[in-house]
Design a protein around this motif. Structure first.
Motif, PDB file in Angstrom:
ATOM      1  N   ILE A 142      -6.481 -18.566  -7.562  1.00 33.04           N
ATOM      2  CA  ILE A 142      -7.512 -19.151  -6.705  1.00 33.04           C
ATOM      3  C   ILE A 142      -6.879 -20.087  -5.685  1.00 33.04           C
ATOM      4  O   ILE A 142      -7.226 -20.070  -4.494  1.00 33.04           O
ATOM      5  CB  ILE A 142      -8.574 -19.889  -7.553  1.00 33.04           C
ATOM      6  CG1 ILE A 142      -9.409 -18.864  -8.329  1.00 33.04           C
ATOM      7  CG2 ILE A 142      -9.474 -20.738  -6.677  1.00 33.04           C
ATOM      8  CD1 ILE A 142     -10.523 -19.448  -9.136  1.00 33.04           C
ATOM      9  N   THR A 169     -10.277 -13.887  -3.838  1.00 30.16           N
ATOM     10  CA  THR A 169     -10.691 -15.243  -3.459  1.00 30.16           C
ATOM     11  C   THR A 169     -10.650 -15.401  -1.941  1.00 30.16           C
ATOM     12  O   THR A 169     -11.585 -15.922  -1.332  1.00 30.16           O
ATOM     13  CB  THR A 169      -9.751 -16.280  -4.104  1.00 30.16           C
ATOM     14  OG1 THR A 169      -9.768 -16.100  -5.504  1.00 30.16           O
ATOM     15  CG2 THR A 169     -10.183 -17.676  -3.761  1.00 30.16           C
ATOM     16  N   LEU A 177     -15.379 -23.339  -1.786  1.00 22.57           N
ATOM     17  CA  LEU A 177     -15.218 -22.692  -3.088  1.00 22.57           C
ATOM     18  C   LEU A 177     -16.550 -22.558  -3.799  1.00 22.57           C
ATOM     19  O   LEU A 177     -16.841 -21.550  -4.429  1.00 22.57           O
ATOM     20  CB  LEU A 177     -14.256 -23.501  -3.966  1.00 22.57           C
ATOM     21  CG  LEU A 177     -12.779 -23.130  -3.868  1.00 22.57           C
ATOM     22  CD1 LEU A 177     -11.970 -23.987  -4.804  1.00 22.57           C
ATOM     23  CD2 LEU A 177     -12.571 -21.672  -4.196  1.00 22.57           C
ATOM     24  N   SER A 218     -18.352 -19.155  -4.947  1.00 20.66           N
ATOM     25  CA  SER A 218     -18.026 -19.033  -6.372  1.00 20.66           C
ATOM     26  C   SER A 218     -18.521 -17.748  -7.044  1.00 20.66           C
ATOM     27  O   SER A 218     -17.794 -17.201  -7.882  1.00 20.66           O
ATOM     28  CB  SER A 218     -18.511 -20.257  -7.133  1.00 20.66           C
ATOM     29  OG  SER A 218     -19.897 -20.344  -7.058  1.00 20.66           O
ATOM     30  N   ILE A 252     -15.981 -15.159  -6.280  1.00 20.69           N
ATOM     31  CA  ILE A 252     -14.670 -15.465  -6.854  1.00 20.69           C
ATOM     32  C   ILE A 252     -14.687 -15.211  -8.358  1.00 20.69           C
ATOM     33  O   ILE A 252     -13.734 -14.659  -8.917  1.00 20.69           O
ATOM     34  CB  ILE A 252     -14.284 -16.921  -6.534  1.00 20.69           C
ATOM     35  CG1 ILE A 252     -14.037 -17.048  -5.040  1.00 20.69           C
ATOM     36  CG2 ILE A 252     -13.048 -17.330  -7.307  1.00 20.69           C
ATOM     37  CD1 ILE A 252     -13.835 -18.446  -4.572  1.00 20.69           C
ATOM     38  N   CYS A 307     -12.312 -12.733 -10.445  1.00 20.86           N
ATOM     39  CA  CYS A 307     -11.543 -13.107 -11.633  1.00 20.86           C
ATOM     40  C   CYS A 307     -11.857 -12.163 -12.791  1.00 20.86           C
ATOM     41  O   CYS A 307     -10.952 -11.750 -13.525  1.00 20.86           O
ATOM     42  CB  CYS A 307     -11.856 -14.539 -12.046  1.00 20.86           C
ATOM     43  SG  CYS A 307     -11.261 -15.756 -10.884  1.00 20.86           S
TER      44      CYS A 307
END
Lengths: 359, 303
Positions: free
Chosen positions: B106, B176, B207, B211, B214, B218
């Motif tokens: 990240i 990201t 961020l 999120s 992201i 992940c």
């Protein structure tokens, strides 16, 4: 939300109520942050603002941390390279460049050469490409140009599901479904039809180069087709309209308007698939037969660079044996890096300035 | 030409249109033929997928039972036994990998999107990440083996975690970055205009806004490494018993499936199918759950 939490802290730390600074003042303070200490004693406003300016320290350190993390990616690549070179030096010194042209693989007498594995890797990867590329192109064309909008999302989802299945599960499926199918059905059929070419000779155990290529083809299909789809989506619609307006059929529009424009990117996507195929380990190890032979027949068992490492690494006795296996890993690393780099550049060349994908 | 009477007009056209008609027929036949090929290709691609999923459910579901989730592997010849230690071991190794891989990934993504826009260094990082993504997992395995296992002189869960973490970093970095790139500039400018420092803007505004994407990225990286076998072969190595120590060999689901699949015992084949089904279901469920939560906004970051 977070700013409301921050404000009270600032108020408490500063000697001044917050509302007083004029709107222009923060801008001015940001510009001349350095002369601020001179006037600090004079004006509490200046003092307050210069304290706010100290965020540059936090900013810079944050940026540095992020930069270090970004550079860790370089470090990883460099570290893999260095470690592989260091640990394969025994074999590098002993065999030199001849390592890659020698056919011997005799752990007992310490005689190693990588040619059978290079042959196996190239043969399975290229065969897999031959099978996967037409199918992947077909899927990509169908999804971008022909498919009804309703079906588009589910089919893309399904093909991407193929990518999410772990390699070992593909291997398991291949061992119990594909291998018997090859032994009893596809193999004899191919022998009857194409036996005269000499590519389908010898005993057909079901495991071998051809079976490995088939499972590889299934595994690299999603990556090629999804990349090709992205590349074809990047072709501007006006181009399609222009070709159609000249009276072309749909296929001619695809051929002239879409495929011709995206051919560099498609070649890149195919090379990325090749990179995947070269390094694919588990599924291939489970069905290729694991025998270091060079044989013209596709039924013959083979061995690839990746599968010899997977099979023999943990039982490698002796430093030279281990070092030879690590050198094979080094070769695999360098080859995939080069193939991937070229492929990425080709894909980038096409999609770089593309508009955001619709759907 | 224009002086000719209207009735004569079709004659010269007629000659042309004959060859044209043939040509058109041929062209439209080609069109249909190729379209048919494309549809055939799609069917051919979806068939093996359905075959694989069908076989997994058919073979796996019939072999699943309570013992599978509660027992450690039985010795050869004994009935029963399960893969409980492998499931827990996979969890431990993946947790370790996420702990190391996600923050670095990240952070690198934040650098690319927030600080490195247009810089040569950022382009180089992006390119290297893409290339690293294509490096075979077995190469990661032997490098970590050479670095950690050789030094420590024994296989360990920690080494497995590091190998998987290295594989997660490039994927997470790229997703990201792509997610941060979709955050509108106006939001960042609003925060900066209010006097929020840049680091705080990156964390609390960019961020936080990005999120959901992201987290999905992940999870995708997580799902990808969850099924990896090759790098674990020489790092985590596998274990037939319970093990919770990070410095010892540890069992992992993909490893155990591999061992069972190439074994000659029917009982173990049965367990391999069941293990594969569990692995796939775990991967799919985790990805789907996060997607749902991310869409609902539960993880969108409050307010």
């Amino acid at each position: 939300m977070s700013s409301t939490r921050m404000t009270p802290e600032r108020e408490s730390s500063s000697p001044l109520p917050v509302p007083s600074p004029l709107p222009q003042l923060p801008v001015a303070s940001a510009a001349d942050a350095t002369p601020a200490p001179v006037g600090a004693a004079l004006s509490p406003i200046r003092d307050f603002l210069s304290k706010r300016g100290s965020g540059t320290v936090a900013d810079n350190s944050f940026a540095t941390v992020m930069l270090l993390c970004a550079c860790s990616i370089f470090a990883i690549v460099l570290f893999i390279f260095v470690i592989l070179v260091v640990h394969s030096r025994l074999s590098l010194i002993q065999f030199g460049w001849k390592f890659f042209t020698r056919q011997a693989w005799d752990p007992v007498s310490g005689d190693f050469g990588a040619l059978p594995f290079i042959y196996g890797t190239l043969a399975t990867s290229l065969l897999a490409l031959c099978m996967a590329v037409p199918l992947a192109l077909g899927v990509a064309i169908f999804l971008t140009e022909l498919c009804p909008r309703v079906l588009r999302a589910p089919i893309s989802f399904l093909t991407e599901l193929l990518a999410a299945i772990p390699s070992v599960v593909y291997g398991l499926w291949a061992v119990f479904v594909l291998v018997p199918l090859m032994r009893d059905l596809i193999g004899p059929f191919l022998y009857k039809i194409l036996g005269w070419t000499g590519f389908f000779e010898g005993t057909n155990f079901g495991v071998g180069l051809l079976t490995a290529s088939m499972i590889l083809a299934i595994m690299i299909l999603p990556i090629i087709s999804s990349l090709t789809r992205d590349i074809m989506n990047a072709v501007p619609n006006s181009q399609r309209e222009a070709v159609l307006a000249l009276g072309a059929t749909r296929w001619e529009m695809i051929r002239i308007g879409v495929l011709r424009n995206s051919r560099i990117g498609i070649v890149g996507a195919i090379m990325l698939g090749l990179g995947r195929a070269l390094g694919e380990t588990m599924a291939v190890t489970m069905v290729i037969g694991n025998h270091p032979d060079i044989s013209k027949s596709l039924f013959a068992p083979g061995y690839t660079l990746a599968s010899v490492i997977a099979n023999e690494f943990s039982e490698a006795t002796g430093d030279l044996y281990l070092s030879a296996l690590i050198e094979i890993g080094l070769a695999l690393f360098l080859v995939t890096i080069v193939v991937n780099a070229i492929a990425r550049l080709m894909v980038w060349a096409v999609t770089r300035n593309a508009p955001a994908r619709v759907n | 030409m224009s002086t000719q009477p209207l009735s004569n007009q079709p004659r010269p056209m007629d000659f042309e249109s004959k060859s044209m008609r043939r040509n058109t027929a041929l062209r439209s036949a080609t069109n249909y033929f190729v379209s048919g090929l494309c549809i055939l290709a799609t069917v051919l691609v979806i068939l093996p997928l359905i075959a694989i999923l069908f076989y997994l459910i058919y073979k796996g579901a019939s072999s699943l039972n309570l013992a599978f989730f509660t027992h450690i592997p039985a010795p050869v010849g004994e009935e029963g036994g399960g893969m409980a230690n492998s499931i827990v071991g996979s969890g431990i190794v993946l947790f370790l990998a996420s702990l190391m891989g996600i923050p670095i990934g990240i952070a690198a993504g934040v650098y690319l999107a927030e600080f490195g826009r247009g810089k040569t260094l950022a382009t180089a990082v992006r390119f290297t990440a893409d290339v690293l993504n294509g490096v075979p997992s077995i190469v990661m395995g032997i490098s970590i083996y050479s670095l950690i296992v050789v030094q420590q002189k024994h296989f360990s869960a920690l080494a497995g975690g590091v190998a998987l973490a290295i594989m997660m970093v490039p994927t997470i970095t790229r997703t990201t970055e792509e997610m941060l790139a979709t955050v509108p500039h106006a939001i960042r400018e609003a925060a900066l205009g209010l006097g929020v420092p840049k680091w705080r803007t990156a964390i609390s505004v960019s961020l936080r806004t990005a999120s959901p994407g992201i987290i999905t990225g992940c999870m995708l990286a997580f799902a990808r490494v969850a099924g990896e076998t090759a790098p674990l072969l020489f790092t985590a190595f596998g274990n037939q018993f319970w093990s919770f120590k990070l410095s010892e060999p540890i069992a992992a689901l993909p490893l155990q499936i591999y061992v069972y699949a190439i074994s000659p015992y029917d009982e173990w084949h049965r367990l391999a199918w069941a293990g594969s089904l569990v692995l796939i279901v775990l991967i799919m469920v985790s990805v789907t759950l996060v997607r749902i939560f991310a869409n609902r906004g539960v993880l969108k970051g409050g307010s």
